[in-house]
Write a protein that holds these residues in place. Structure first.
Motif, mmCIF file in Angstrom:
data_model
loop_
_atom_site.group_PDB
_atom_site.id
_atom_site.type_symbol
_atom_site.label_atom_id
_atom_site.label_comp_id
_atom_site.label_asym_id
_atom_site.label_seq_id
_atom_site.Cartn_x
_atom_site.Cartn_y
_atom_site.Cartn_z
ATOM 1 N N ASN A 196 -10.739 -5.980 6.207
ATOM 2 C CA ASN A 196 -11.569 -5.847 5.002
ATOM 3 C C ASN A 196 -13.028 -5.615 5.373
ATOM 4 N N PRO A 226 -5.182 -9.466 -2.618
ATOM 5 C CA PRO A 226 -5.735 -8.369 -3.430
ATOM 6 C C PRO A 226 -6.994 -8.748 -4.191
ATOM 7 N N GLU A 230 -10.691 -7.013 -3.526
ATOM 8 C CA GLU A 230 -11.250 -6.317 -4.682
ATOM 9 C C GLU A 230 -12.628 -6.865 -5.027
ATOM 10 N N THR A 231 -12.777 -8.187 -4.985
ATOM 11 C CA THR A 231 -14.077 -8.807 -5.271
ATOM 12 C C THR A 231 -15.113 -8.402 -4.241
ATOM 13 N N LYS A 234 -16.141 -4.785 -5.073
ATOM 14 C CA LYS A 234 -16.795 -4.617 -6.367
ATOM 15 C C LYS A 234 -18.234 -5.115 -6.353
ATOM 16 N N ILE A 242 -13.197 0.732 -8.058
ATOM 17 C CA ILE A 242 -12.423 0.112 -6.995
ATOM 18 C C ILE A 242 -11.019 -0.191 -7.527
ATOM 19 N N ILE A 243 -10.008 0.303 -6.824
ATOM 20 C CA ILE A 243 -8.618 0.098 -7.212
ATOM 21 C C ILE A 243 -7.859 -0.442 -6.002
ATOM 22 N N VAL A 244 -7.076 -1.482 -6.189
ATOM 23 C CA VAL A 244 -6.218 -1.977 -5.119
ATOM 24 C C VAL A 244 -4.862 -1.307 -5.246
ATOM 25 N N THR A 251 0.191 3.300 -8.474
ATOM 26 C CA THR A 251 -1.026 3.143 -9.258
ATOM 27 C C THR A 251 -0.983 4.165 -10.408
#
Length: 279
Positions: A196, A226, A230-231, A234, A242-244, A251
């Protein structure tokens, strides 16, 4: 934004299978085919996407989660497969010779009006490659299974309107997890996967101004979370969505580029749009 949109979706993303769709209104390509042909068909049907538009499959490397569904899909639909000699030589694929198309590093391949740029990446495979799919002035990158951020990755990421970017593991979760030492080392030794933090550093330092969508991809089931990743992204997202990408389902389809700069999701109806689920 230009007026030449690309439509993208992750059909599946993770160690259980990877398959990414990128196309314009006339034709499309799949990057990897790591889920079954039947599951690929089901997911594309739910999204209102046609297998008839898929004109080529590009294979990044020979690991099973990237080629598991390839043979059946290529044979059934007679889809040309673009793959390096080293990758096919290190796989157990049984593809008809007439469907095999070799490519080399830095080659640009035209599939209809699409241009696919193939460039080498760092990963523990024979001849691993990443891809940039371009349609006129719109560019989408597919960047997963990365041992490290290299100059090639940075150069291409800086050009993207949208990208699938690996965020495989959280360093603390991996370190404290139950994986054996050799596997932890394989993941994090510079030839396995991107953490990450490594991906976020690339995003912060090299994000292009026109990057509208970032799909966080190839998340580990055991060594990531996830919501956590994502946090993290963002907090620095600014104007980037932002898309996981789920390891269990597709998706939505996102529109990249277009005259209005729309990020609309295309479905037959709002009710049919799948909602992400994570295990």
């Amino acid at each position: 934004m230009g007026c030449n949109p690309l439509f993208i979706t992750s059909l599946n993303s993770g160690s259980n299978g990877n398959c990414y769709y990128v196309g314009n209104e006339q034709e499309a390509v799949l990057i990897d085919a790591g889920i079954s042909c039947r599951e690929t068909e089901k997911r594309m049907l739910r999204l209102g996407l046609s297998m008839g538009k898929v004109k080529a499959i590009f294979i990044s490397h020979e690991h099973g989660d990237h080629i598991r569904g390839l043979t059946v899909m290529a044979k059934k639909y007679r889809i040309p497969v673009y793959i390096t000699p080293g990758t096919i030589g290190n796989s157990r694929l049984e593809l008809p010779e007439e469907l095999i198309n070799s490519f080399s590093s830095h080659q640009i391949i035209a599939i209809g009006a699409l241009q696919i740029t193939c460039f080498p990446k760092i990963h523990d495979a024979a001849e691993p490659h990443s891809f940039m799919v371009s349609y006129k002035d719109t560019k989408v990158g597919v960047f997963t299974d990365l041992g490290a951020v290299c100059e090639q990755l940075t150069f291409h990421f800086k050009q993207c309107d949208a990208a699938f970017l690996e965020t495989n593991y959280d360093e603390e979760l991996l370190h404290n997890g139950n994986y054996p030492y050799y596997l932890k080392k394989r993941i994090s030794d510079g030839f396995g996967h991107l953490s990450n933090k490594q991906a976020l550093d690339l995003f912060i330092t090299s994000r292009p101004l026109n990057l509208t969508h970032l799909l966080l991809s190839h998340l580990s089931k055991d060594n990531n979370n996830p919501a956590l990743v994502e946090t993290m992204f963002k907090e620095h997202a600014q104007n980037t969505m932002i898309i996981v990408a789920s390891r269990d389902m597709e998706t939505p389809v996102f529109t990249i580029g277009g005259a209005s700069g729309s990020s609309a999701e295309i479905f037959p109806s709002a009710d049919s749009a799948p909602q992400p689920q994570y295990s």
